[in-house]
Design an enzyme around this catalytic site. Sequence first.
Site, PDB file in Angstrom:
ATOM      1  N   ASP A  11     -12.251  19.426  -7.880  1.00  0.00           N
ATOM      2  CA  ASP A  11     -11.305  18.649  -8.680  1.00  0.00           C
ATOM      3  C   ASP A  11     -10.346  17.930  -7.735  1.00  0.00           C
ATOM      4  OD1 ASP A  11     -10.006  17.655 -10.987  1.00  0.00           O
ATOM      5  OD2 ASP A  11      -8.548  19.277 -10.935  1.00  0.00           O
ATOM      6  N   GLY A  44      -6.465   8.275  -9.961  1.00  0.00           N
ATOM      7  CA  GLY A  44      -6.296   7.011 -10.665  1.00  0.00           C
ATOM      8  C   GLY A  44      -5.667   5.922  -9.814  1.00  0.00           C
ATOM      9  N   CYS A  75     -13.420  17.003 -12.996  1.00  0.00           N
ATOM     10  CA  CYS A  75     -12.464  15.891 -13.005  1.00  0.00           C
ATOM     11  C   CYS A  75     -13.113  14.737 -13.756  1.00  0.00           C
ATOM     12  CB  CYS A  75     -12.130  15.480 -11.576  1.00  0.00           C
ATOM     13  SG  CYS A  75     -11.135  13.976 -11.426  1.00  0.00           S
ATOM     14  N   THR A  77     -12.079  11.595 -14.080  1.00  0.00           N
ATOM     15  CA  THR A  77     -12.067  10.340 -13.330  1.00  0.00           C
ATOM     16  C   THR A  77     -13.188  10.326 -12.303  1.00  0.00           C
ATOM     17  OG1 THR A  77      -9.674  10.103 -13.644  1.00  0.00           O
ATOM     18  CG2 THR A  77     -10.682   8.846 -11.862  1.00  0.00           C
ATOM     19  N   CYS A 188      -9.022  15.101 -19.604  1.00  0.00           N
ATOM     20  CA  CYS A 188      -8.611  15.394 -18.225  1.00  0.00           C
ATOM     21  C   CYS A 188      -8.454  16.902 -18.142  1.00  0.00           C
ATOM     22  CB  CYS A 188      -7.299  14.696 -17.887  1.00  0.00           C
ATOM     23  SG  CYS A 188      -6.621  15.154 -16.257  1.00  0.00           S
ATOM     24  N   HIS A 190      -6.694  18.622 -16.310  1.00  0.00           N
ATOM     25  CA  HIS A 190      -5.306  19.034 -16.114  1.00  0.00           C
ATOM     26  C   HIS A 190      -4.598  19.325 -17.437  1.00  0.00           C
ATOM     27  CE1 HIS A 190      -5.694  17.583 -11.984  1.00  0.00           C
ATOM     28  NE2 HIS A 190      -4.509  18.105 -11.720  1.00  0.00           N
TER      29      HIS A 190
END
Length: 265
Positions: A11, A44, A75, A77, A188, A190
């Site tokens: 991650d 990002g 992750c 992204t 996400c 997170h």
Amino acid sequence: MATRKTILLFDSGLGGLTVYREIAAARPDADVIYVADDAGFPYGGIAEPTLVIRVVDLIGELIESHRPDLVVIACNTASTIVLPDLRKNFALPFVGTVPAIKPACAASVTRRVSVLGTEATIAREYTRALIRDYAQDCEVTLVGSKELAGYAEAELAGTPVSDTALRAELAPSFRDGSKRTDTIVLACTHYPLLLDRLQQLAPWPVSFLDPAPAIARRAADLLGPAALSAPAGTTRAIFTSGRVPESVLARFGIRSREPAPAANR
């Protein structure tokens, strides 16, 4: 006797710990190497071609060093941007993390769903393709948050942000009118770190969809059956910045660590 399996769990920071928790429960016999590329966090802010090179090079080094049986990219992204290049460059299986739009739309009663993710994930054509393929008759709202992943890291580190700041990031996910949003995809890894506060601050009750259990199930399926009477696996943690949050790791039962890959410190 079946051999012990090794999972490389990757991650950009601490969000992957939500996935680690589920994987450790699903396959307690597996050895896990948790890698946080926190030197590059947040992803990002990195141009896509640069991110592809960074992650492919780092994963290649980690595969060479640790010889895992499976790689989990925890992750959104990185998964939506880099996963095709990883699968092209390496032969072992990869499990990615993509917005859970299909199960969210299948479960929604009001047929109004929001996808809350990083700006990079929300901007990807991959995410829009999932909507075209799986939204059915649902109205799907895409919400890109610039701050929420960082807020989650701060929360885990013991410095939570204000309710006002969290509400500002959460509010666009709630749409009212003839029908209300009833399901929010946490796109996400997170964000589940903030789940209790998100539920408290929600203007009305919704289902927040955490991707971690599905990721763990997929990883367990790819690994195959666990060895009978296998002892508990080990866990090691690597942070590319070299700054290891020992107290945070301990909360997830991770106490071991090792140096970051030299090329990415």
